[in-house]
Scaffold this motif. Sequence first.
Motif, PDB file in Angstrom:
ATOM      1  N   UNK A   1       0.840  -1.209   0.000  1.00 45.62           N
ATOM      2  CA  UNK A   1       0.000   0.000   0.000  1.00 45.62           C
ATOM      3  C   UNK A   1       0.870   1.252   0.000  1.00 45.62           C
ATOM      4  N   UNK A   2       1.875   1.256   0.884  1.00 41.84           N
ATOM      5  CA  UNK A   2       2.771   2.417   0.965  1.00 41.84           C
ATOM      6  C   UNK A   2       3.547   2.564  -0.347  1.00 41.84           C
ATOM      7  N   UNK A   3       3.857   1.435  -0.985  1.00 42.98           N
ATOM      8  CA  UNK A   3       4.592   1.474  -2.264  1.00 42.98           C
ATOM      9  C   UNK A   3       3.707   1.811  -3.468  1.00 42.98           C
ATOM     10  N   UNK A   4       2.398   1.990  -3.250  1.00 44.30           N
ATOM     11  CA  UNK A   4       1.558   2.480  -4.351  1.00 44.30           C
ATOM     12  C   UNK A   4       0.884   1.414  -5.187  1.00 44.30           C
ATOM     13  N   UNK A   5       0.605   0.234  -4.604  1.00 44.41           N
ATOM     14  CA  UNK A   5      -0.066  -0.808  -5.402  1.00 44.41           C
ATOM     15  C   UNK A   5      -1.446  -0.355  -5.865  1.00 44.41           C
TER      16      UNK A   5
END
Length: 416
Positions: free
Chosen positions: A74-78
């Motif tokens: 989530x933090x990585x932008x999935x």
Amino acid sequence: MKVLVIGGGGREHALVWKLTQSPKTDQIYCAPGNAGTSEIATNISFSDNDIPGLLSFAKENSVGLTVVGPEVPLVDGIVDEFEAAGLRIFGPNAKAAILEGSKIFTKELLAKYKIPTADYHRFSKAAIAKNYLSTNTTYPIVIKADGLAAGKGVLIISTPEEAEAGIREIMEDRVFGDAGSEIIIEEFLTGPELSMLCFVDTHTVVPMVSAKDYKRIGEGDTGLNTGGMGAISPNPLYDQKLENYCLENIIEPSLEGMRQEGRPFKGILYCGIMLTEDGPKVLEYNVRFGDPETQVILPRLETDLLDIFEAIIDDHLNELDVQWSSDSAATIVLASGGYPESYPKGLSITGLEQVVSSTVFHAGTKIDDKDVVTSGGRVLTVTSKAATVGEALRISYANAQKIEFQGKTLRTDIGS
Ligand code: AMP
Ligand code: GLY
């Protein structure tokens, strides 16, 4: 609909289990899953951080909805990447997931919008942090790495020597990598803790039933912090008045702040709260379901979870009447010997077939030549639902005794 659940812990087994109960799901994939999810879904061997691999899989297999369990993707932008490809996915985008991805961002948001939390200072240079602490005379204090550290980036510090070592490990030795390029040093709060999880879309917040997580490895809340050694729902300290207070003074102003910052949040908002003598204060935000809280919350959910996820994606959560069972739930974590430090893997697990009246959500397990073996620190979570927390605990503990693996470690005081 085909659904893809990303992750491989107890939380994800509980998500898959709940989604199989929806009449609208016909095939569920779990990436990477565990031995438990392989019994009720199709495991696919992608790591939960392999965003390009997961995206191609979802496209090629006509996945109608992807649900993200852990925080890192989530933090990585999935969510941004799936949405850009026209795929439906449940969770916050990267701009909103920063609530978990950066503790400094969150502390500044809380300060700006006057939301109660511990006092803090932020540091990007170890020498300045050490110098600040050399003038500090009150211990304990709390040092936190800014970024994601798999739940290990919070140090409760009792002496100047520990403070010096903590700053060195995080900022100089970089034991948590870039997560430690900045830190916060925070006031130590005391009081009972509360995990408050909410379903959130762009306009509406629906709090879930409450839970209490037992984070320390040892009996009587002693020893190292873990991901969580057990949980109960409801939390005995929680009532309607406390829920209203937290919604009005913490959750709603935080979400309004995120909207004003151009970072509208949708998904699961998990607020870790300490009930201090000066009132409830935020310890942290997570942007996903808790583990093991999910294992006691979802068994109490009566509304179709798929409908809730769809309503949040389409921003009509206000039209759903989310229903909960009045039963209580408890879960006991069976961990590997040595957890949360180093532990062996690949040990055979026996007795699973003797469990009655509990649901065993697998966490760190895998199938090895038809046998179920350990593959992680938290191995299994034994969950029961009953009229009272006490009865749910009794059933879970009776079943936990039937399951064996070398080094099996559990707390016998969950719920007390
Ligand atoms: P966090 O990952 O921020 O929830 O921190 C993990 C655990 O550390 C919390 O559940 C608390 O038990 C403890 N903790 C975090 N911040 C504080 C604080 N300011 N004072 C006391 N304990 C804290
Ligand atoms: N049980 C704590 C967490 O999921 O962060």
